[in-house]
Design an enzyme around this catalytic site. Structure first.
Site, PDB file in Angstrom:
ATOM      1  CG  ASN A  90      40.453  36.237  38.980  1.00  0.00           C
ATOM      2  OD1 ASN A  90      41.088  35.397  38.345  1.00  0.00           O
ATOM      3  ND2 ASN A  90      39.650  37.106  38.401  1.00  0.00           N
TER       4      ASN A  90
ATOM      5  NE  ARG B 240      40.987  35.742  32.455  1.00  0.00           N
ATOM      6  CZ  ARG B 240      40.428  36.309  33.509  1.00  0.00           C
ATOM      7  NH1 ARG B 240      41.163  36.691  34.525  1.00  0.00           N
ATOM      8  NH2 ARG B 240      39.134  36.483  33.561  1.00  0.00           N
TER       9      ARG B 240
ATOM     10  CG  HIS C   8      36.633  40.766  32.633  1.00  0.00           C
ATOM     11  ND1 HIS C   8      37.746  39.991  32.847  1.00  0.00           N
ATOM     12  CD2 HIS C   8      36.594  41.655  33.663  1.00  0.00           C
ATOM     13  CE1 HIS C   8      38.365  40.399  33.952  1.00  0.00           C
ATOM     14  NE2 HIS C   8      37.688  41.410  34.464  1.00  0.00           N
TER      15      HIS C   8
ATOM     16  CD  GLU D 141      37.230  39.111  39.980  1.00  0.00           C
ATOM     17  OE1 GLU D 141      36.572  40.116  40.296  1.00  0.00           O
ATOM     18  OE2 GLU D 141      38.456  39.048  40.113  1.00  0.00           O
TER      19      GLU D 141
ATOM     20  CD  GLU E 278      41.498  39.222  37.172  1.00  0.00           C
ATOM     21  OE1 GLU E 278      41.433  39.974  38.166  1.00  0.00           O
ATOM     22  OE2 GLU E 278      40.626  39.187  36.288  1.00  0.00           O
TER      23      GLU E 278
ATOM     24  CE1 TYR F 168      42.406  40.096  41.755  1.00  0.00           C
ATOM     25  CE2 TYR F 168      44.420  41.388  41.682  1.00  0.00           C
ATOM     26  CZ  TYR F 168      43.357  40.813  41.034  1.00  0.00           C
ATOM     27  OH  TYR F 168      43.237  40.930  39.676  1.00  0.00           O
TER      28      TYR F 168
END
Ligand SMILES: *[C@@H]1O[C@H](CO)[C@@H](O)[C@H](O)[C@H]1NC(C)=O
Ligand SMILES: *[C@@H]1O[C@H](CO)[C@@H](O)[C@H](O)[C@H]1NC(C)=O
Length: 530
Positions: A350, A119, A165, A210, A421, A352
């Site tokens: 994504n 990616r 991005h 995002e 991600e 985290y």
């Protein structure tokens, strides 16, 4: 007296017997224990494989790795990073990992991990220097991405390409950036050029990465480019244009390219899990609002149509309370709701970390996206830390987020989810290839994704580690490292060296999951001595 003595003696004898019994049991226990090893965290690992069609990949983003800044048009991150005070170590992405020259090494490293896809993102201003297509296209820019895609094809690695991005051409920022509704058309023209030029070589397209960070970080709080501080309106205002731009690109592909190129188009949204501090209605509602404002504001219009009603009602009420005539949240017409609804082939996620969430009436005088939510979000102090203040590893959070606890329940029509991600940072003082905390992070997060698939029956079809190598970590410059390869930024060739976490990820990918405890322990031994 004698009776008492006899009684004591008897009690003592009984106690000696039970004492001896305890000693024997303990000894047996020790023997069993020594034969079997420590009962440990590995007993909590869920041993199974991912489904046969599951895909593993790794990600980067153009401004964070490419460098080669003098070979493209200027973008907002050039402007932002060259403004003193914005980047922690005063650095810029002018050179970064120099993937502009090192793209062949990058592809070889993806192949060395045995991955199915890579990616990466396209730099808009590398293809269209001003962002306005009628003002010219860069042949050298087109050539760069053709070479990268050809190399991937040679190595039989699928391409997953992000169109946006965060590196908006500066000229478009001068027009107001995402507060200017005409950017939806500029984005569609750019997407058209990408589909036409690279589409035959791209399996999956991601329109935006995002968008929450673009809107909140870029336009509301200002810690990211372009650094605007439009409190109370920045996030809502730009979400309107970004959602339209996303839908415009999706619909263009569906109408003109899908039948020829057979690819898929989706969007990547980011989200932390929100764990209510207790089971009270007030705190559970607060955690739900956290998620609605974080991901729902994007996912609801795309999957179900229009902004979530809790956001519409709250912003209107809060706006009225302040005496404004108009809500700060834009209103979509029915045509616009229909235009945006259903524009996804897959949902990129994504994730985290996790936040504890508690109800708290916001007292701020100023309107703010954060204040609208009436909550307090914080990290449990017992959670481990990382190289980033916002990132506390909480592996079970990703499973709750994916499962019927939230995404699967909120969006029953979600089709496929790809984790686009997931990863963790550190701040080593010197070269550190043995990155044990990152190994641990991938082990536990991947295992929770596996449980979401196998136990909670969530249709997650792919996983993407962040990131292929240490790179320019936005406002933190080169202070925070996320790579599975170490980047030697001080060398002109920006040498990349595999870390323990790279080797560990390769093992999981090779085995397509977690075969059994012994194999996992063998991998960890090998990785430890790497
Ligand atoms: C909005 O952007 C367009 C280009 O897409 C530009 O022509 C126009 O002047 C911009 N509007 C404002 C108010 O800057
Ligand atoms: C966003 O803000 C800009 C600048 O104030 C304004 O021109 C535009 O109409 C707003 N967009 C929406 C959708 O409210």
């Amino acid at each position: 007296m004698e009776e008492l003595f006899n009684l004591c003696w008897l009690t003592l004898q009984r106690n000696i017997r039970s004492f001896m019994f305890t000693v024997i049991i303990l000894t047996l226990g020790m023997i069993v224990f020594m034969l079997n090893g420590l009962p440990s965290e590995y007993d909590k690992i869920y041993f199974d494989q991912f489904p046969a069609s599951f895909r593993f990949g790794i990600a980067t983003a153009s401004y964070q790795v490419e460098g080669g800044a003098s070979h493209r048009g200027k973008n907002i991150w050039d402007t932002f990073s060259h403004t003193p005070g914005n980047i922690e170590d005063g650095s810029t992405g002018d050179d970064a990992c120099d993937s502009f020259r090192n793209y062949e090494t990058d592809v070889k490293n993806v192949a060395a991990l045995g991955l199915d896809f890579y990616r990466f993102s396209i730099s808009w201003s590398r293809l269209i220097p001003t962002g306005v297509i009628s003002e010219g296209i860069s042949e050298a820019g087109l050539d760069y991405y053709h070479k990268l895609l050809n190399k991937l094809e040679e190595e039989k690695i699928e391409a997953m390409v992000t169109l946006y991005h965060w590196d908006l051409p500066q000229k478009l920022q001068d027009y107001g950036g995402w507060t200017n509704v005409s950017l939806a058309e500029r984005f569609q023209e750019y997407a058209d050029l990408c589909f036409k030029s690279f589409g035959p070589k791209v399996k999956r397209w991601i329109t935006f990465n995002e968008p929450r960070e673009t809107s909140l970080g870029g336009y509301e709080i200002g810690y990211m480019a372009p650094g605007y501080k439009l409190h109370g309106t920045g996030t809502y205002n730009t979400s309107y244009t970004i959602l339209r731009a996303h839908a415009a690109a999706y619909r263009l592909y569906a109408e003109r390219y899908r039948n020829l190129q057979f690819g898929e188009v989706g969007i990547t949204l980011n989200c932390d899990w929100a764990q209510p501090v207790d089971n009270s209605v007030a705190n559970r509602d607060a955690a739900d609002r956290f998620l609605q404002w974080y991901i729902g504001i994007w996912a609801h219009p795309i999957l179900l149509g229009d902004y979530p009603s809790v956001i519409k009602e709250t912003v209107k009420t809060k706006t009225n309370a302040k005496g404004f005539r108009k809500s700060r949240l834009p209103e979509f017409s029915q045509d616009e709701v229909d235009y945006i609804k259903g524009t996804f082939d897959f949902l990129g996620l994504n994730s985290y970390t996790t936040r504890m969430v508690q109800f708290k009436q916001c007292q701020d005088e100023e309107d703010h996206y954060n204040c609208d939510q009436d909550l307090k979000a914080f990290a449990d102090p017992t959670w481990p830390t990382s190289g980033s203040s916002w990132l506390r590893p909480v592996p079970w959070g990703i499973r709750k987020l994916l499962s019927q606890r939230w995404i699967k329940h909120q969006y029953p029509n979600y089709r496929e989810i790809i984790v686009t991600e997931n990863g963790v940072s550190d701040r080593p003082e010197s070269v550190t290839l043995c990155d044990q905390p990152r190994v641990n992070f991938f082990q536990n997060y991947l295992n929770n994704v596996l449980m979401a698939i196998r136990i909670d029956e969530v249709n997650v079809v792919g996983y993407t580690a962040w990131s292929l190598m240490d790179n320019f970590e936005w406002a933190h410059g080169y202070t925070e490292r996320f790579g599975l390869f170490w980047t030697s930024f001080d060398r002109p060739d920006k040498l990349r060296t595999m870390k323990s976490s790279g080797l560990f990820y390769k093992k999981i990918v090779e085995a397509r999951g977690f075969p059994n405890k012994q194999t996992l322990l063998d991998w960890l031994d090998e990785v430890d001595t790497y």
